[in-house]
Each structure stands twice: as structure tokens, then as C-alpha cells.
Design an enzyme around this catalytic site. Structure first.
Site, PDB file in Angstrom:
ATOM      1  N   ASP A 134      50.359 -15.054 -13.288  1.00 57.30           N
ATOM      2  CA  ASP A 134      50.296 -15.836 -12.054  1.00 57.30           C
ATOM      3  C   ASP A 134      51.663 -16.522 -11.895  1.00 57.30           C
ATOM      4  O   ASP A 134      52.474 -16.552 -12.828  1.00 57.30           O
ATOM      5  CB  ASP A 134      49.151 -16.845 -12.092  1.00 57.30           C
ATOM      6  CG  ASP A 134      48.786 -17.345 -10.689  1.00 57.30           C
ATOM      7  OD1 ASP A 134      49.584 -17.128  -9.749  1.00 57.30           O
ATOM      8  OD2 ASP A 134      47.727 -17.967 -10.521  1.00 57.30           O
TER       9      ASP A 134
HETATM   10  C1  BGC Z   1      48.159 -18.406  -7.015  1.00 62.04           C
HETATM   11  C2  BGC Z   1      47.870 -16.920  -6.929  1.00 62.04           C
HETATM   12  C3  BGC Z   1      48.804 -16.293  -5.925  1.00 62.04           C
HETATM   13  C4  BGC Z   1      50.234 -16.605  -6.306  1.00 62.04           C
HETATM   14  C5  BGC Z   1      51.252 -16.009  -5.352  1.00 62.04           C
HETATM   15  C6  BGC Z   1      49.627 -18.688  -7.269  1.00 62.04           C
HETATM   16  O1  BGC Z   1      49.900 -20.041  -7.200  1.00 62.04           O
HETATM   17  O2  BGC Z   1      47.386 -18.977  -8.046  1.00 62.04           O
HETATM   18  O3  BGC Z   1      46.542 -16.699  -6.584  1.00 62.04           O
HETATM   19  O4  BGC Z   1      48.568 -14.915  -5.858  1.00 62.04           O
HETATM   20  O5  BGC Z   1      50.417 -18.009  -6.327  1.00 62.04           O
HETATM   21  O6  BGC Z   1      51.252 -16.665  -4.142  1.00 62.04           O
END
Ligand code: BGC
Length: 764
Positions: free
Chosen positions: A270
Site C-alpha cells: 500500500d
Molecule cells: C490506500 C489504498 C490506495 C492507495 C493509492 C492508499 O492510501 O490505502 O487503498 O489504493 O492509497 O491511492
């Protein structure tokens, strides 16, 4: 020693530079052999070309502005870059671009929770096929979706993105979602693997969970999705699991995911850069997102000092190359930037219509006759919540509001009331523009607060109109959990509104309908008897309000059912004792302090007793049970037939529409295991099926297959899945507490599937 290593590295680099094969899907070994260490490390780290950090775009200009991230190209070897964008309620990219008059809106589809309420995997697959077309046509290779963490607690701020409290429903929905998207030749990223069940301190929180709860509840849905849909990628979560970051946990990312479940794609982190890059890579994270130079340097240093072996590095690089050759960018797909948004809006509307849940309908309040004079209450009637905030927000061209949808459907809305709410919205927008920043909380917009309508005005409106419709709205999103007060519970203003409206309209023999335009479960028990009908469209996307109007008119007969329990009290959920339900803000990560319960660590003390497993087994009364949903018609279930098949059983039941309008029914198959052995919930969902649209009097045979493995529970002592021999009661239910008919299945011999003894909690 160091000198020898350096010379070796230099030699490798030299041979690498000499060999210049161009990547094809058939020469991955050759390209791998030709890559320098620098190139390998580069391929494992995203380019941060369009990183979104707390809502603000940073980094080098992206090919697809607003995409969350990318992978870096290595032109020398024909390794193309790729683009990754959120998810899950549609594609999240910027709708406008600098020096470009064209727009790049994407369709705002229903949120995950509403999709799960459809219990209709075919519909979900069809819908995500349309969503995936937008991914392809806007030049994106992977949609960072679906979100599929379990609804452990009603207050998780991202529950709307996720499907259910039940791992089977969640897993089946995710698999359908993935198949639909990937049919376009683009990828998905099932997320957040795993245990990201709260947003408070999500990047540090340590989820402390038993092996059984992990295997049966929190990993089971991922297992189903991996085995049934072959997602291109998995996103490891931010949080810790039993004392270690999930993104650094080899047992989670490799032993379980790859060795046990057979996952073949890439794992990406993530969007957080943790210092332990090398540990993440060793654990089986192939791609660091959003990625920065430090991470490349760390990987190179890690190889040079032996912290990560060349074999480990090559394993990840090979996974990346296998991923790259699947992508549209690699295939030089000429995307149009012109998906058919009109057609997709119709798909989004249809999906919402198949999923909206009718919770209450006293004396056939709904459907309405059409053309009534309606007093439409609640700021959400003009400020409709199509989706949530944060990375789950979609930049859609428009959101149909309840006011617009009902007007279009031919209802006569009270003009004074409508004008009042519109003015309130305009005023609020103006003040917000004066005061708001561009930070996290405004990412995707927040919700207007409910406003007071004085009782005398309501009394007058009751005289002037035929029926009252009250919209109750909630908005939530990434980065914060919801709160128990004024969020799970109604606010005082909302409560007064419901009370005053009900009193005034009922005094004149008129009906009150409530529309719950929410993203997560709220308290309903204390007020539901005040009103005549309750519709639950959740956050149904840009076209959802039209689907609600179709249901109000009876053009669509509701067939959704709850993918989670609505408890009477928040504290009735056993997880509530270990959830930050009134915590505001985020802790200071740098401060040295004693670890805080529910913030720095969360004990999943309830074990497997999540949702209906707890409520049903312990006989705790609820407001609305798991799997519940009404229809404008009624259904009867025949006596089921069960036959043993090679690896389990096949059950059939005939559903007949016994009412007077066409409708669809979801049948939920709950299984109760034989007594003895491991303690088990009274019943667990093991399969489900939905009829087609049945005309009055029409029947359909539904077939559901369950394997012996799917009946198994996890025995920690043996580190094995075990299915006991003996009689299993199969309950065919209209909800978890409404079993219409049962049958017996006898499993002759016990079965056992040993797995690795991994992921145990730390013993302290
Ligand atoms: C979120 C993810 C997301 C990623 C990209 C993160 O902060 O937890 O779900 O895909 O950001 O935007």
C-alpha cells in the site's frame, strides 16, 4: 570480501549491458539474465509519477494525471512502464488536465457494500466489466481494487469500500469483481492484505489475531478471490499483524498466499514507504508503491551486503516481468480516452437497482402510486452521497440527487422545502469555499450537516403533501474511522426530524418513508417503528438516486439483502470492546509512549465471533439480521433435495414467486456442523444463489454446491483445516435468522487439510 562482491557486481553490470534482449512474453529468463542490479531494483520500485499523498498530487507529471502510481520503464530491455489507479467504486483519475479542454470523468459506480447487497455475482461481473473498460480506455493497467477487508466493526471508516462481515460473501463478490475487470485485459489489486479493519493509526496498528480467526474470517475471503479469479496483483496492507508489518511478513505474502493458495501475480505495498524495504522485498513484496529513490538504493545495498539474496531478488523481478507482459502498455494498446460513459451510467443504475435493500414496508407503504405530492426532507436529498471520500472517491461528471431523480420520476416535490434545502446547500458550499483547505478532509468532499426544520413548518407540510420522504445521509472515507456518537447514532437534529415528521404525517394518516444514504451501518432500532418504510441504497453511485426512484415507484422490485448485521446497540458487537469508537485524530507516530489499546494495537479478542456468527449463536437480538431484505412480493421454498457428489454435496431448492408482482429472491445456504470437535457457530453461510426475475406464480430451481473443504474449520492445535464426519444440517434461509426449510447431509469420513503452522500471535 566487499571488494570481491563489488567486482562481481561490476562484472554482472558489464555482461548485463552487453546483452540487450527486448522483453517478450517468451524470453523472460533471458531478459532477467541481462538486467543489471540497478535495473532490477528499479523495476521493484514505483516511480511516484503521480503519487497522491493526503489528497495532493506530487511527483513527476503522470501520463494519466490522478493515477495513484506507476511502475518504471527500462527502455534498454523493452520493459514498459505501467499505470496503477484507484478503485474500487470506479476509476479515480483527474477529470481535467492542464492545457487540455477535454474531460476525463469516470463513472461513479455503487460502492462495494451495495454490490455485496445484491448477492448477485453475475451482475457484479457484468458491472465491473464496464468499469474495467474505463480502466483500459483511459490508459491504466491496474485498478487498485476491490477493497475486501472484513466488516469487523460497523465503524471502520472504509467499510463502504468493502463487501461484508462474512468471508464467503466477501470472497465471492471480490472474485466476480476481479473477473469482470480483468476480462478487459487489465489487472486488479485485491486489497488490503490483510487486517486493515480500522483506519485509526492504520499504518502502525498491530492487529493481534488468533490463527483460527485469521484463517476462517480475515484471510478466507482473500483465499477465495485468489483461487476463483486469479487477480493480477495483491496489495499488502499498512498495518501490522501479530507484531510485524504485513508487508514484511513472509508467511503472509509467500507461504500462505503463494505456496498454499497458488497466487501467481505480484504483491505491491500500500502507498507507504516503510524503512524496511529490503524486508518487504524478501517477504514477497514485488513492488514498492508509490516508490522513491531511497527504496531503490536500499534494495541495491541489501543485495550488496547480502541481506537479500540474488535468488530472492530475481524471484521478485521475474514476477514483475511476468506482470509487465500482461499489461496494455506492454501490448502498446491504443487507448481512446473515450469510454462510453453514457452506456456505463446505465450499467451503474441497473447495478444499484439490483442491490438496494428494503428494510421495512409496513402495510405495503411502498411502492407509491406515482405522481404524489412529496415532502422531501434531509440535506442529503440535495447533497446525495454517491460514494465515500479518500482514494475510494471517483471523479464523476455528475451525481443525480434524490430531488432530481424523484422529480424526473413524476413526483411533485414540495417546492418550498426543495428551495430551502437547495439554499442551505449553496450557503454551505460558499462558506466552505471560504474556510476549507485542500487537505485530506476535503478529499472527495464531505457531507453537509443536517439542518433544523421547525415543527410548525412540518405540520404545514404534512397538510400540503401526500407523503414524507426523509433522506438520512452519512459520509466516510480513508484515514479516519466513524464514531459511535452522532454517526452510528443519529444526531439530535436527525432524531427530532424523524419524530416531528412522523408525528405530523401520521396524525393525518399519511406515510413516512426513510432513505438511508449511508456508507456504513447506523443505529436503527430506536426509531424504525416511527416510520412506515425504510429503503437502504447505501452510497449507490452517480445514478443510484434514479434506482431509488424506480423502487419507490415499483418499477423495480427490491431484491437486495444485508451483507452484515444491523445491531440494536453498537456495543452488542463483540469487536466494539476493542475498537477505537470515539477516538478522534491520529496519534503522533514519533512520540515515544506506552502503546495505546485500540490505537497502537487491537486485540481481536472476539476471535471468529464476527457479525452473525456471534449474534445468531449467542441469541443476541438485532435490529436487522445478516442476509435480511424485503420484497414487494413473497416467495416460497420447496423441500430441498441434497445429493452427495465427489467432493461434497449439491443441494437444490425450488423457489416460487407466491405474490402478485415479479421479483427476485436470494436464497442463503447456512450449514450447521455436527456436534463435538471444534466449537462452531450455530450456522455459517456456505453458498447462496439468486433467482432470475420471477413472474407471479413462476418457479426456479436453484442449485448450490459445497465441497468438504468449504465445510472445514481451522484447528490451531493440528494446524489443519478439518471437516468432521457426521450429519450437517443445511438451512435454506431468507436471512440468517429466517431459515425456511432444512435438509440433512451426512459426511461419511472426516477430512483434514494440513497447512503451515504460521502467523501465530506473539506469546508475551
Ligand atoms: C490506500 C489504498 C490506495 C492507495 C493509492 C492508499 O492510501 O490505502 O487503498 O489504493 O492509497 O491511492
Amino acid at each position: 570480501m566487499k571488494k570481491v562482491l563489488l567486482t562481481l557486481t561490476a562484472l554482472c553490470t558489464l555482461t548485463g549491458l552487453l546483452a540487450q534482449p527486448k522483453l517478450t512474453k517468451d524470453n523472460i529468463d533471458e531478459v532477467l539474465a541481462a538486467m543489471t542490479l540497478q535495473e532490477k531494483a528499479t523495476l521493484l520500485v514505483g516511480g511516484a509519477r503521480a503519487a497522491i499523498v493526503n489528497g495532493v498530487t506530487s511527483g513527476v507529471a503522470a501520463e494519466v494525471p490522478g493515477a495513484a502510481g506507476n511502475t518504471r520503464p527500462i527502455e534498454r530491455l523493452g520493459i514498459t512502464g505501467s499505470v496503477l489507479a484507484d478503485g474500487p467504486a470506479g476509476l479515480r483519475i483527474n477529470p481535467t488536465r492542464a492545457n487540455d479542454s477535454k474531460t476525463y470523468y469516470a463513472t461513479g459506480f455503487p460502492v462495494g457494500t451495495l454490490l455485496a447487497s445484491s448477492w448477485d455475482t453475475e451482475m457484479v461481473e457484468e458491472m465491473t466489466q464496464a468499469m474495467g473498460n474505463e480502466v483500459l480506455e483511459y490508459g491504466v493497467d491496474v485498478l487498485l481494487a476491490p477493497g475486501m477487508n472484513i466488516h469487523r466493526n460497523p465503524l471502520c471508516g472504509r467499510n463502504f469500500e468493502y463487501f461484508s462481515e462474512d468471508p464467503l460473501l466477501s470472497g465471492k463478490m471480490a472474485a466476480a469483481y476481479v473477473r469482470g475487470i480483468q476480462r478487459n485485459g487489465v489487472g486488479t489489486s485485491i486489497k488490503h492484505y490483510a487486517l486493515n479493519n480500522q483506519e485509526t493509526n492504520r499504518s502502525e496498528n498491530d492487529a493481534r489475531v488468533s490463527q483460527r480467526a485469521l484463517r476462517e474470517i480475515y484471510l478466507k475471503n482473500f483465499e477465495i478471490a485468489v483461487k476463483e479469479s486469479d487477480p493480477w496483483t495483491v496489495m499488502s496492507s499498512y498495518n501490522q499483524l501479530n507484531g510485524e508489518y504485513t508487508q514484511q511478513k513472509f508467511d503472509l505474502l509467500t507461504t500462505v498466499l503463494r505456496d498454499e493458495w497458488g497466487f501467481k501475480g505480484i504483491v505491491m505495498t500500500d502507498w507507504g514507504n516503510k524503512a524496511g524495504t529490503v524486508k518487504s522485498a524478501k517477504a514477497g513484496n514485488d513492488l514498492m508503491e508509490p516508490g522513491n529513490q531511497n527504496e531503490i538504493d536500499r534494495i541495491i545495498a541489501g543485495v550488496e551486503d547480502g541481506t537479500i539474496s540474488r535468488e530472492e531478488l530475481d524471484r521478485n523481478v521475474r514476477n514483475m516481468l511476468e506482470y509487465i507482459v500482461r499489461t496494455p502498455h506492454f501490448k502498446h494498446y491504443k487507448y481512446s480516452n473515450k469510454p462510453d460513459l453514457k452506456a456505463h451510467a446505465a450499467v451503474a443504475r441497473k447495478a444499484a437497482g439490483e442491490a438496494i435493500v428494503l428494510l421495512r414496508n409496513e402495510n405495503k407503504t411502498l411502492p407509491l402510486a406515482g405522481g404524489e405530492k412529496v415532502a422531501l426532507y434531509g440535506v442529503s436529498s440535495v447533497d446525495f452521497v454517491a460514494g465515500g471520500t479518500g482514494s475510494g472517491n471517483v471523479n464523476k461528471a455528475y451525481v443525480v440527487t434524490m430531488e432530481e431523480a424523484m422529480t424526473k420520476a413524476g413526483f411533485q416535490l414540495d417546492p418550498k422545502l426543495a428551495a430551502f434545502y437547495r439554499e442551505h446547500k449553496a450557503y454551505d458550499k460558499a462558506t466552505r469555499e471560504l474556510t476549507a483547505g485542500t487537505g485530506w478532509s476535503t478529499w472527495g468532499g464531505s457531507k453537509l450537516a443536517e439542518t433544523v426544520i421547525p415543527a410548525p413548518a412540518i405540520n404545514q407540510e404534512a397538510k400540503d403533501n401526500d407523503v414524507a420522504v426523509v433522506v438520512i445521509g452519512r459520509n466516510a472515507g480513508e484515514g479516519a474511522d466513524r464514531r459511535m456518537m452522532d454517526d452510528f447514532e443519529l444526531t439530535a437534529v436527525e432524531r427530532a426530524l424523524l419524530q416531528n415528521v412522523s408525528a405530523a404525517y401520521h396524525a393525518l394518516g399519511k406515510k413516512v418513508v426513510v432513505i438511508l444514504n449511508i456508507g456504513g451501518v447506523i443505529e436503527t432500532n430506536s426509531w424504525k417503528n416511527l416510520v412506515d418504510a425504510i429503503l437502504l441504497p447505501w452510497s449507490p453511485g452517480q445514478e443510484g438516486a434514479n434506482a431509488v426512484a424506480d423502487i419507490l415507484l415499483g418499477k423495480i422490485n427490491p431484491s437486495g439483502k444485508l451483507p452484515m448485521t444491523f445491531p440494536i446497540n453498537f456495543m452488542d458487537h463483540p469487536s466494539s470492546a476493542n475498537f477505537p469508537y470515539n477516538y478522534t485524530g491520529q496519534p503522533n507516530r514519533r512520540g515515544v509512549r506506552t502503546p495505546l489499546k485500540d490505537i497502537d494495537y487491537t486485540d481481536y479478542a472476539e476471535g471468529i465471533w464476527v457479525g452473525y456468527r456471534h449474534f445468531v449463536t449467542r441469541g443476541v437480538e438485532v435490529s436487522y439480521p445478516f442476509g435480511f431484505g424485503l420484497s414487494y412480493t413473497t416467495f416460497t421454498y420447496s423441500k430441498p433435495a441434497v445429493k452427495a457428489v465427489a467432493d461434497g454435496f449439491e443441494a437444490t431448492v425450488t423457489v416460487t414467486n407466491s405474490g402478485s408482482v415479479a421479483g427476485r429472491e436470494v436464497v442463503e445456504l447456512y450449514v450447521s456442523a455436527p456436534a463435538g470437535g471444534l466449537e462452531k457457530p450455530t450456522r455459517e453461510l456456505k453458498a447462496f444463489a439468486k433467482t432470475k426475475l420471477l413472474a407471479p406464480g413462476e418457479s426456479q430451481v436453484l442449485t448450490m454446491k459445497v465441497s468438504a473443504y468449504e465445510l472445514a474449520s481451522f484447528n490451531e492445535a493440528a494446524s489443519a483445516w478439518e471437516t468432521a464426519a457426521g450429519p450437517y444440517t443445511l438451512g435454506f434461509g431468507a436471512s440468517a435468522t429466517d431459515i425456511r426449510t432444512t435438509a440433512l447431509f451426512k459426511l461419511k469420513a472426516a477430512q483434514k487439510w494440513p497447512v503451515h503452522n504460521v502467523l501465530a500471535p506473539e506469546t508475551k
